[in-house]
Design a protein around this motif. Structure first.
Motif, mmCIF file in Angstrom:
data_model
loop_
_atom_site.group_PDB
_atom_site.id
_atom_site.type_symbol
_atom_site.label_atom_id
_atom_site.label_comp_id
_atom_site.label_asym_id
_atom_site.label_seq_id
_atom_site.Cartn_x
_atom_site.Cartn_y
_atom_site.Cartn_z
ATOM 1 N N PHE A 101 -61.504 32.054 -61.707
ATOM 2 C CA PHE A 101 -62.743 32.374 -61.010
ATOM 3 C C PHE A 101 -63.499 31.101 -60.631
ATOM 4 C CE2 PHE A 101 -62.467 36.621 -63.247
ATOM 5 C CZ PHE A 101 -62.089 37.308 -62.107
ATOM 6 N N ARG A 102 -63.486 30.117 -61.526
ATOM 7 C CA ARG A 102 -64.149 28.834 -61.225
ATOM 8 C C ARG A 102 -63.435 28.145 -60.061
ATOM 9 N NH1 ARG A 102 -67.295 25.473 -59.809
ATOM 10 N NH2 ARG A 102 -68.007 23.716 -61.036
ATOM 11 N N SER B 116 -65.473 18.393 -55.991
ATOM 12 C CA SER B 116 -65.233 17.392 -57.032
ATOM 13 C C SER B 116 -65.887 17.790 -58.349
ATOM 14 C CB SER B 116 -65.709 16.010 -56.583
ATOM 15 O OG SER B 116 -67.062 16.036 -56.229
ATOM 16 N N ASP B 117 -67.055 18.427 -58.282
ATOM 17 C CA ASP B 117 -67.701 18.908 -59.512
ATOM 18 C C ASP B 117 -66.855 19.982 -60.193
ATOM 19 O OD1 ASP B 117 -69.819 17.192 -59.109
ATOM 20 O OD2 ASP B 117 -71.214 18.754 -58.430
ATOM 21 N N CYS B 118 -66.259 20.868 -59.399
ATOM 22 C CA CYS B 118 -65.402 21.929 -59.937
ATOM 23 C C CYS B 118 -64.198 21.327 -60.654
ATOM 24 C CB CYS B 118 -64.951 22.858 -58.814
ATOM 25 S SG CYS B 118 -63.807 24.150 -59.330
ATOM 26 N N ILE B 119 -63.558 20.350 -60.006
ATOM 27 C CA ILE B 119 -62.384 19.710 -60.605
ATOM 28 C C ILE B 119 -62.767 18.998 -61.901
ATOM 29 C CG2 ILE B 119 -60.699 17.842 -60.289
ATOM 30 C CD1 ILE B 119 -60.700 18.688 -57.275
ATOM 31 N N ALA B 120 -63.857 18.262 -61.882
ATOM 32 C CA ALA B 120 -64.299 17.539 -63.087
ATOM 33 C C ALA B 120 -64.627 18.510 -64.215
ATOM 34 C CB ALA B 120 -65.513 16.669 -62.757
ATOM 35 N N ASP B 121 -65.309 19.600 -63.888
ATOM 36 C CA ASP B 121 -65.664 20.613 -64.888
ATOM 37 C C ASP B 121 -64.416 21.236 -65.504
ATOM 38 O OD1 ASP B 121 -67.354 22.589 -66.303
ATOM 39 O OD2 ASP B 121 -66.540 23.998 -64.829
ATOM 40 N N LEU B 122 -63.475 21.625 -64.663
ATOM 41 C CA LEU B 122 -62.247 22.250 -65.177
ATOM 42 C C LEU B 122 -61.436 21.266 -66.008
ATOM 43 C CD1 LEU B 122 -61.210 24.384 -62.090
ATOM 44 C CD2 LEU B 122 -62.126 25.208 -64.264
ATOM 45 N N LEU C 3 -61.687 29.615 -57.706
ATOM 46 C CA LEU C 3 -61.965 30.400 -56.505
ATOM 47 C C LEU C 3 -63.333 30.029 -55.926
ATOM 48 C CD1 LEU C 3 -61.108 32.626 -54.536
ATOM 49 C CD2 LEU C 3 -62.085 34.283 -56.133
ATOM 50 N N GLY C 4 -64.321 29.906 -56.792
ATOM 51 C CA GLY C 4 -65.653 29.494 -56.334
ATOM 52 C C GLY C 4 -65.623 28.107 -55.710
ATOM 53 N N GLY C 5 -64.883 27.186 -56.335
ATOM 54 C CA GLY C 5 -64.753 25.838 -55.783
ATOM 55 C C GLY C 5 -64.029 25.846 -54.447
ATOM 56 N N ALA C 6 -63.004 26.688 -54.329
ATOM 57 C CA ALA C 6 -62.248 26.776 -53.077
ATOM 58 C C ALA C 6 -63.125 27.312 -51.944
ATOM 59 C CB ALA C 6 -61.027 27.664 -53.261
ATOM 60 N N ILE C 7 -63.913 28.320 -52.237
ATOM 61 C CA ILE C 7 -64.811 28.881 -51.220
ATOM 62 C C ILE C 7 -65.850 27.835 -50.803
ATOM 63 C CG2 ILE C 7 -66.624 30.599 -50.813
ATOM 64 C CD1 ILE C 7 -64.882 32.513 -52.578
ATOM 65 N N ALA C 8 -66.397 27.112 -51.782
ATOM 66 C CA ALA C 8 -67.370 26.061 -51.468
ATOM 67 C C ALA C 8 -66.733 24.973 -50.607
ATOM 68 C CB ALA C 8 -67.935 25.464 -52.758
ATOM 69 N N CYS C 9 -65.484 24.594 -50.903
ATOM 70 C CA CYS C 9 -64.792 23.577 -50.107
ATOM 71 C C CYS C 9 -64.547 24.071 -48.681
ATOM 72 C CB CYS C 9 -63.467 23.187 -50.756
ATOM 73 S SG CYS C 9 -63.667 22.148 -52.207
ATOM 74 N N PHE D 32 -72.722 19.755 -44.284
ATOM 75 C CA PHE D 32 -73.980 19.460 -44.974
ATOM 76 C C PHE D 32 -74.169 20.342 -46.214
ATOM 77 C CE2 PHE D 32 -74.578 22.322 -41.406
ATOM 78 C CZ PHE D 32 -75.207 23.408 -41.986
ATOM 79 N N LEU D 33 -73.295 21.346 -46.397
ATOM 80 C CA LEU D 33 -73.358 22.217 -47.579
ATOM 81 C C LEU D 33 -72.308 21.799 -48.613
ATOM 82 C CD1 LEU D 33 -73.622 25.785 -45.969
ATOM 83 C CD2 LEU D 33 -75.460 24.418 -46.965
ATOM 84 N N PHE D 34 -72.600 22.037 -49.857
ATOM 85 C CA PHE D 34 -71.645 21.877 -50.968
ATOM 86 C C PHE D 34 -70.946 20.517 -50.949
ATOM 87 C CE2 PHE D 34 -71.658 26.469 -49.794
ATOM 88 C CZ PHE D 34 -72.351 26.923 -50.906
ATOM 89 N N LYS D 35 -71.711 19.447 -50.780
ATOM 90 C CA LYS D 35 -71.136 18.106 -50.671
ATOM 91 C C LYS D 35 -70.356 17.684 -51.910
ATOM 92 C CE LYS D 35 -74.591 16.436 -47.425
ATOM 93 N NZ LYS D 35 -75.680 15.486 -47.203
ATOM 94 N N ARG D 36 -70.741 18.163 -53.077
ATOM 95 C CA ARG D 36 -70.068 17.758 -54.318
ATOM 96 C C ARG D 36 -69.390 18.917 -55.035
ATOM 97 N NH1 ARG D 36 -70.371 13.265 -56.770
ATOM 98 N NH2 ARG D 36 -70.305 14.327 -58.762
#
Length: 82
Positions: free
Chosen positions: A30-31, A54-60, A33-39, A47-51
């Motif tokens: 789920f995390r 990378s934040d998703c990858i670092a968190d996981l 998937l959320g990162g993929a949608i943001a990307c 201008f949206l979801f600039k980080r």
């Protein structure tokens, strides 16, 4: 290999039951998937979801390393060397 082993061998190798492993894997998916949608949205609207990606990858990565370390401690009684 017996059917039961197919479902329990890998989870046991990381110090989890089948159910714990299922919940962890679902949380990761789920995390991701959320990162993929943001990307995807970032690709269209830069201008949206600039980080977010990378934040998703670092968190996981941090979650996986923390869980691997905790599992190793439960299995062997010692923390893994880094």
């Amino acid at each position: 290999m017996q059917w039961r082993q197919l479902f329990t061998e890998h989870p046991a190798s990381v110090g989890e039951s089948y159910t714990q492993h299922l919940c962890t894997a679902c949380g990761f998916s789920f995390r991701m998937l959320g990162g993929a949608i943001a990307c995807l949205l970032h690709g269209v609207l830069p201008f949206l979801f600039k980080r977010a990606g990378s934040d998703c990858i670092a968190d996981l990565h941090d979650r996986m390393i923390t869980q691997r370390s905790a599992a190793s401690t439960r299995i062997t009684g010692t923390s893994p060397a880094r």
